[in-house]
Design an enzyme around this catalytic site. Structure first.
Site: not given
Length: 407
Positions: A42, A155, A164, A205, A242, A285, A312, A337, A365, A388
């Site tokens: 994403s 994910h 998440e 993940e 997230d 997030e 993010d 990131k 990550h 994370k």
């Protein structure tokens, strides 16, 4: 005087079986620093460009041979003879060599691989651990992990819109204890899912991706697993989400639960306010889409004193976008990131801006990871406070946690 004498890139595979970049930087003293580059699923529109070959005859167009060729020729020639200890000068040279705003010519994936490998080579040459080499004042901080235990969104292939659900062991007295608590909750959740006849397959993940009806059902499963593990939700383990809201934002609305619920920005803010009042949430997030600085400002004003509101896609590890967020009081934390921006020094500058502005920092990550543990050392060196790295399964996630145990 130690110099760079050769830079060699190669095409490797990431945790999803897609090509990625690995770079070796060889020094005149014979030492070699190596780094590999992750890839996101994403990805926000403001990220630096991950360059792919687009040759459908190789890896469905996702090959990176052209980036590798640029590393082995143009970049290698440009940095030959340079000192590995002047990271800022090297990163600036890479930026100038690329010559584009978002690293589209050479690719942020290639540039980042070189940038990180140079840093690793320099730390080896100094006979220092990477986290010590990256640190400037001999103050270190072990990060609190945000551990992803239920996957959704981009994910996973279940019906959960939000990407998440994570647990944060805020009450643990050490990193090793935090990791143990997380692992115990993870295994209790697996048994709960199995007993209910729900899938215990994991997403990109490492978190489980069961077929749940909605976010509330997923949160209930997480809460139950925390309770069964013997931990409490008052001061030992908290929950983070997230949302990755840009993924389900369309025509100025948020399409939730496969489009059966349509929210505008105001309704999304109300939804988050309600969830924070009803559940032990302390971090959200990407609660809104990636360009809505005004919406973030309103949400931060509403609940920003209670919880961490993390940008993010909003910030994309970009110094200028973070400056705008700070000016507007949009969010109060940033996800970091490395491959969103493309060089180590640009990443460090953004982290320092956040910390100096009292924004929280979370080193992160990506969903397509490698065995590289650079982010573990970076989180300790820069005293980010949070990391994370994924769930308690899949070795490309656990290698980061194991490196933190070593540190």
């Amino acid at each position: 005087m130690v110099e760079i004498i050769n830079i060699f890139g190669r095409e490797i595979l990431d945790s999803r079986g897609n090509p990625s970049i690995e770079v070796d930087v060889q020094l005149s003293n014979g030492l070699i620093g190596r780094a590999s580059v992750p890839s996101g699923a994403s990805t926000g529109e403001h990220e630096a460009v991950e360059k792919r070959d687009q040759d459908l005859m190789r890896y469905l167009g996702k090959g990176v041979k052209n980036v590798v060729n640029s590393i082995n020729s143009e970049i290698n020639k440009s940095l030959n003879g340079a000192s590995p200890f002047d990271q800022r000068k090297i990163d600036q040279k890479l930026i100038e060599l690329d010559g584009t705003k978002n690293k589209t010519r050479l690719g942020a994936n290639g540039i980042l691989g070189v940038s990180l490998a140079v840093s690793r080579a320099a730390s080896l040459s100094n006979r220092e651990s990477l986290f010590k080499y990256l640190n400037e004042d001999d103050n270190y901080l072990m990060p609190t992990p945000l551990m992803n235990i239920i996957n959704g969104g981009a994910h996973a292939n279940n019906n959960l819109d939000f990407q998440e659900i994570m647990i944060i062991p805020v009450g643990a007295c050490s990193f090793s204890e935090a990791l143990r608590w997380g692992a115990e909750v993870f295994h209790h959740l697996k048994k709960i899912l199995s007993d209910k006849g729900l899938s215990t397959a994991v997403g990109d993940e490492g978190g489980f991706s069961p077929e749940v009806k909605n976010l509330e059902e997923a949160l209930g499963l997480v809460i139950r697993s925390v309770e069964i593990s013997g931990r409490n939700l008052d001061n030992e383990i908290k929950i983070a989400i997230d949302a990755a809201s840009s993924e389900f934002f369309n025509n100025n609305n948020y399409l939730i639960e496969q489009g059966s619920t349509i929210f505008n920005t105001g309704q999304m803010i109300k939804m988050w306010e309600k969830l924070v009042s009803e559940y032990p949430l302390i971090s959200i997030e990407d609660p809104l889409e990636e360009n809505d600085f005004e919406g973030y400002q309103e949400l931060t004003h509403s609940i920003g004193k209670k919880i961490q509101i993390v940008g993010d896609d909003l910030f994309a590890t970009n110094y200028q976008r973070l400056e705008k967020g700070i000016k507007n009081n949009s969010a109060n934390s940033i996800l970091i990131k490395l491959n969103q921006i493309g060089t180590l020094t640009e990443t460090i500058d953004t982290i320092n801006l956040a910390k100096n502005s009292n924004y929280g920092t979370i080193i992160s990550h990506r969903s397509g990871e490698t065995e590289d543990t650079f982010i573990a050392d970076l989180s300790v060196a820069l005293q980010a406070g949070q990391i994370k790295a994924g769930s308690l399964s899949r070795s490309e996630r656990l290698c980061k946690y194991n490196q933190l145990l070593r540190i």
